[in-house]
Design a protein around this motif. Structure first.
Motif, PDB file in Angstrom:
ATOM      1  N   LEU A  18      -1.911   5.796  13.448  1.00 36.03           N
ATOM      2  CA  LEU A  18      -1.227   4.502  13.323  1.00 36.03           C
ATOM      3  C   LEU A  18      -1.654   3.712  12.088  1.00 36.03           C
ATOM      4  CD1 LEU A  18      -1.358   3.275  17.016  1.00 36.03           C
ATOM      5  CD2 LEU A  18       0.649   4.056  15.754  1.00 36.03           C
ATOM      6  N   ARG A  19      -2.644   4.198  11.357  1.00 42.19           N
ATOM      7  CA  ARG A  19      -3.176   3.410  10.242  1.00 42.19           C
ATOM      8  C   ARG A  19      -2.142   3.105   9.173  1.00 42.19           C
ATOM      9  NH1 ARG A  19      -8.310   6.610  10.536  1.00 42.19           N
ATOM     10  NH2 ARG A  19      -9.384   5.511  12.194  1.00 42.19           N
ATOM     11  N   LEU A  20      -1.315   4.075   8.839  1.00 38.86           N
ATOM     12  CA  LEU A  20      -0.309   3.834   7.813  1.00 38.86           C
ATOM     13  C   LEU A  20       0.693   2.782   8.283  1.00 38.86           C
ATOM     14  CD1 LEU A  20       0.703   4.522   5.009  1.00 38.86           C
ATOM     15  CD2 LEU A  20       2.015   6.383   6.011  1.00 38.86           C
ATOM     16  N   ALA A  21       1.171   2.901   9.514  1.00 30.81           N
ATOM     17  CA  ALA A  21       2.117   1.914  10.054  1.00 30.81           C
ATOM     18  C   ALA A  21       1.468   0.538  10.145  1.00 30.81           C
ATOM     19  CB  ALA A  21       2.629   2.354  11.426  1.00 30.81           C
ATOM     20  N   ALA A  22       0.189   0.485  10.524  1.00 29.49           N
ATOM     21  CA  ALA A  22      -0.512  -0.791  10.602  1.00 29.49           C
ATOM     22  C   ALA A  22      -0.668  -1.406   9.209  1.00 29.49           C
ATOM     23  CB  ALA A  22      -1.878  -0.608  11.262  1.00 29.49           C
ATOM     24  N   ALA A  23      -0.999  -0.597   8.221  1.00 28.44           N
ATOM     25  CA  ALA A  23      -1.131  -1.104   6.848  1.00 28.44           C
ATOM     26  C   ALA A  23       0.212  -1.608   6.328  1.00 28.44           C
ATOM     27  CB  ALA A  23      -1.697  -0.025   5.934  1.00 28.44           C
ATOM     28  N   GLU A  24       1.290  -0.892   6.623  1.00 27.64           N
ATOM     29  CA  GLU A  24       2.623  -1.348   6.209  1.00 27.64           C
ATOM     30  C   GLU A  24       2.961  -2.680   6.856  1.00 27.64           C
ATOM     31  OE1 GLU A  24       5.028   2.018   7.313  1.00 27.64           O
ATOM     32  OE2 GLU A  24       4.770   2.972   5.349  1.00 27.64           O
ATOM     33  N   ARG A  25       2.647  -2.839   8.138  1.00 25.56           N
ATOM     34  CA  ARG A  25       2.938  -4.091   8.847  1.00 25.56           C
ATOM     35  C   ARG A  25       2.052  -5.219   8.327  1.00 25.56           C
ATOM     36  NH1 ARG A  25       4.438  -8.030   9.915  1.00 25.56           N
ATOM     37  NH2 ARG A  25       4.804  -9.052  11.894  1.00 25.56           N
ATOM     38  N   VAL A  35      -0.416   3.203   1.393  1.00 26.35           N
ATOM     39  CA  VAL A  35      -1.302   4.330   1.066  1.00 26.35           C
ATOM     40  C   VAL A  35      -2.381   3.860   0.087  1.00 26.35           C
ATOM     41  CG1 VAL A  35      -1.432   6.573  -0.095  1.00 26.35           C
ATOM     42  CG2 VAL A  35       0.395   6.122   1.568  1.00 26.35           C
ATOM     43  N   TRP A  36      -1.973   3.148  -0.959  1.00 27.65           N
ATOM     44  CA  TRP A  36      -2.938   2.623  -1.930  1.00 27.65           C
ATOM     45  C   TRP A  36      -3.932   1.704  -1.234  1.00 27.65           C
ATOM     46  CZ3 TRP A  36      -4.218  -2.340  -3.206  1.00 27.65           C
ATOM     47  CH2 TRP A  36      -5.081  -2.500  -4.291  1.00 27.65           C
ATOM     48  N   LEU A  62       3.622  -3.990  16.433  1.00 28.32           N
ATOM     49  CA  LEU A  62       4.205  -5.331  16.530  1.00 28.32           C
ATOM     50  C   LEU A  62       3.473  -6.335  15.662  1.00 28.32           C
ATOM     51  CD1 LEU A  62       4.660  -5.317  20.392  1.00 28.32           C
ATOM     52  CD2 LEU A  62       6.419  -4.892  18.655  1.00 28.32           C
ATOM     53  N   ALA A  63       2.186  -6.093  15.440  1.00 33.88           N
ATOM     54  CA  ALA A  63       1.369  -6.965  14.598  1.00 33.88           C
ATOM     55  C   ALA A  63       0.202  -6.128  14.084  1.00 33.88           C
ATOM     56  CB  ALA A  63       0.856  -8.171  15.384  1.00 33.88           C
ATOM     57  N   ALA A  64      -0.299  -6.495  12.928  1.00 35.91           N
ATOM     58  CA  ALA A  64      -1.447  -5.792  12.349  1.00 35.91           C
ATOM     59  C   ALA A  64      -2.382  -6.819  11.738  1.00 35.91           C
ATOM     60  CB  ALA A  64      -1.002  -4.788  11.298  1.00 35.91           C
ATOM     61  N   GLY A  65      -3.676  -6.497  11.782  1.00 34.74           N
ATOM     62  CA  GLY A  65      -4.665  -7.417  11.242  1.00 34.74           C
ATOM     63  C   GLY A  65      -5.859  -6.666  10.694  1.00 34.74           C
ATOM     64  N   LEU A  66      -6.666  -7.374   9.939  1.00 39.67           N
ATOM     65  CA  LEU A  66      -7.849  -6.796   9.319  1.00 39.67           C
ATOM     66  C   LEU A  66      -9.032  -7.725   9.550  1.00 39.67           C
ATOM     67  CD1 LEU A  66      -8.822  -4.425   7.504  1.00 39.67           C
ATOM     68  CD2 LEU A  66      -8.404  -5.928   5.550  1.00 39.67           C
ATOM     69  N   ILE A  67     -10.140  -7.139   9.975  1.00 42.27           N
ATOM     70  CA  ILE A  67     -11.395  -7.864  10.147  1.00 42.27           C
ATOM     71  C   ILE A  67     -12.262  -7.586   8.928  1.00 42.27           C
ATOM     72  CG2 ILE A  67     -13.528  -8.018  11.480  1.00 42.27           C
ATOM     73  CD1 ILE A  67     -11.903  -7.067  13.936  1.00 42.27           C
ATOM     74  N   SER A  68     -12.793  -8.636   8.332  1.00 41.36           N
ATOM     75  CA  SER A  68     -13.691  -8.499   7.195  1.00 41.36           C
ATOM     76  C   SER A  68     -14.970  -9.265   7.508  1.00 41.36           C
ATOM     77  CB  SER A  68     -13.028  -9.046   5.933  1.00 41.36           C
ATOM     78  OG  SER A  68     -13.913  -9.007   4.848  1.00 41.36           O
ATOM     79  N   GLU A  69     -16.009  -8.532   7.944  1.00 42.67           N
ATOM     80  CA  GLU A  69     -17.281  -9.185   8.265  1.00 42.67           C
ATOM     81  C   GLU A  69     -18.065  -9.440   6.986  1.00 42.67           C
ATOM     82  OE1 GLU A  69     -19.426  -8.162  11.980  1.00 42.67           O
ATOM     83  OE2 GLU A  69     -18.046  -6.442  11.988  1.00 42.67           O
ATOM     84  N   HIS A  70     -18.767 -10.573   6.956  1.00 43.88           N
ATOM     85  CA  HIS A  70     -19.531 -10.980   5.778  1.00 43.88           C
ATOM     86  C   HIS A  70     -20.983 -11.220   6.167  1.00 43.88           C
ATOM     87  CE1 HIS A  70     -15.611 -11.633   3.998  1.00 43.88           C
ATOM     88  NE2 HIS A  70     -15.316 -12.472   4.961  1.00 43.88           N
ATOM     89  N   ALA A  71     -21.832 -11.224   5.168  1.00 47.20           N
ATOM     90  CA  ALA A  71     -23.228 -11.606   5.393  1.00 47.20           C
ATOM     91  C   ALA A  71     -23.244 -13.052   5.877  1.00 47.20           C
ATOM     92  CB  ALA A  71     -24.008 -11.467   4.090  1.00 47.20           C
ATOM     93  N   GLY A  72     -24.225 -13.404   6.642  1.00 55.09           N
ATOM     94  CA  GLY A  72     -24.318 -14.776   7.122  1.00 55.09           C
ATOM     95  C   GLY A  72     -23.587 -14.988   8.428  1.00 55.09           C
ATOM     96  N   ARG A  73     -23.262 -13.922   9.128  1.00 55.86           N
ATOM     97  CA  ARG A  73     -22.647 -13.965  10.444  1.00 55.86           C
ATOM     98  C   ARG A  73     -21.283 -14.655  10.450  1.00 55.86           C
ATOM     99  NH1 ARG A  73     -28.033 -15.387  13.758  1.00 55.86           N
ATOM    100  NH2 ARG A  73     -27.368 -17.432  13.174  1.00 55.86           N
ATOM    101  N   THR A  74     -20.483 -14.366   9.427  1.00 56.62           N
ATOM    102  CA  THR A  74     -19.110 -14.856   9.375  1.00 56.62           C
ATOM    103  C   THR A  74     -18.163 -13.676   9.217  1.00 56.62           C
ATOM    104  OG1 THR A  74     -19.022 -15.115   6.971  1.00 56.62           O
ATOM    105  CG2 THR A  74     -19.878 -16.988   8.234  1.00 56.62           C
ATOM    106  N   ALA A  75     -16.901 -13.914   9.523  1.00 59.69           N
ATOM    107  CA  ALA A  75     -15.868 -12.890   9.340  1.00 59.69           C
ATOM    108  C   ALA A  75     -14.572 -13.580   8.952  1.00 59.69           C
ATOM    109  CB  ALA A  75     -15.671 -12.073  10.608  1.00 59.69           C
ATOM    110  N   SER A  76     -13.799 -12.924   8.109  1.00 57.28           N
ATOM    111  CA  SER A  76     -12.456 -13.388   7.766  1.00 57.28           C
ATOM    112  C   SER A  76     -11.453 -12.491   8.475  1.00 57.28           C
ATOM    113  CB  SER A  76     -12.214 -13.303   6.255  1.00 57.28           C
ATOM    114  OG  SER A  76     -13.086 -14.185   5.578  1.00 57.28           O
ATOM    115  N   LEU A  77     -10.402 -13.100   8.991  1.00 56.58           N
ATOM    116  CA  LEU A  77      -9.352 -12.362   9.674  1.00 56.58           C
ATOM    117  C   LEU A  77      -8.048 -12.549   8.924  1.00 56.58           C
ATOM    118  CD1 LEU A  77     -10.161 -13.346  13.376  1.00 56.58           C
ATOM    119  CD2 LEU A  77     -10.997 -11.410  12.059  1.00 56.58           C
TER     120      LEU A  77
END
Length: 161
Positions: A18-25, A35-36, A62-77
């Motif tokens: 499902l990764r390609l479909a999730a990335a497209e969404r 793909v890139w 139906l929806a796709a998201g990305l979690i980006s964890e950072h130093a300092g106990r934060t994350a961007s969604l």
């Protein structure tokens, strides 16, 4: 209106199939861009289970998201763009599940997102998921020789926590 697919709609890390479909969404773009994007994530050392999707069994993403964890106990969604209220609801539900996953992982103190200042619709999934507007980012600079100091800029984004 609920999609006409058998079984419950669930969120979770995008399996390999499902990764390609999730990335497209997520990107709202075509196959080549996705793909890139996936290659770039891999090159940057992102964990495969940080790309999430929401779908019914055997149904489309139906929806796709990305979690980006950072130093300092934060994350961007990040979530893909939404064109209608149903997509906003699915993206908000996905965000809730992503935040629950970050809480399960432990030690996270802040989940945040940045949306374009001029696009209130982009913030809607975050607001429905319980995020609040924290600030309006007026300028973002990165101190290095490639980025010369620029004059005052218009608002470029809204931060949500």
């Amino acid at each position: 209106m609920t999609p006409a697919h058998a079984g419950p709609i669930t969120s979770g890390p995008a399996r390999a199939a499902l990764r390609l479909a999730a990335a497209e969404r997520l990107l709202g773009r075509r196959h080549a861009d996705a793909v890139w994007f996936l290659r770039r994530l891999e090159d940057e050392g992102w964990r495969a289970d940080d790309l999430w999707c929401r779908r019914a069994p055997d149904g489309p993403v139906l929806a796709a998201g990305l979690i980006s964890e950072h130093a300092g106990r934060t994350a961007s969604l990040t979530v893909g763009a939404c064109r209608d209220p149903q997509q906003v609801r699915q993206a908000a539900d996905l965000l809730n599940d992503m935040v629950a996953e970050l809480a399960r992982r432990g030690e996270l103190q802040l989940a945040q997102a940045m949306t374009p200042a001029e696009d209130a619709q982009a913030a809607e999934p975050f607001m429905q998921a319980g995020f609040t507007e924290l600030a309006v980012l007026a300028c973002m600079e990165r101190p290095n020789s490639r980025n010369a100091r620029s004059p005052a800029l218009p608002e470029i984004g809204r931060a949500h926590v």
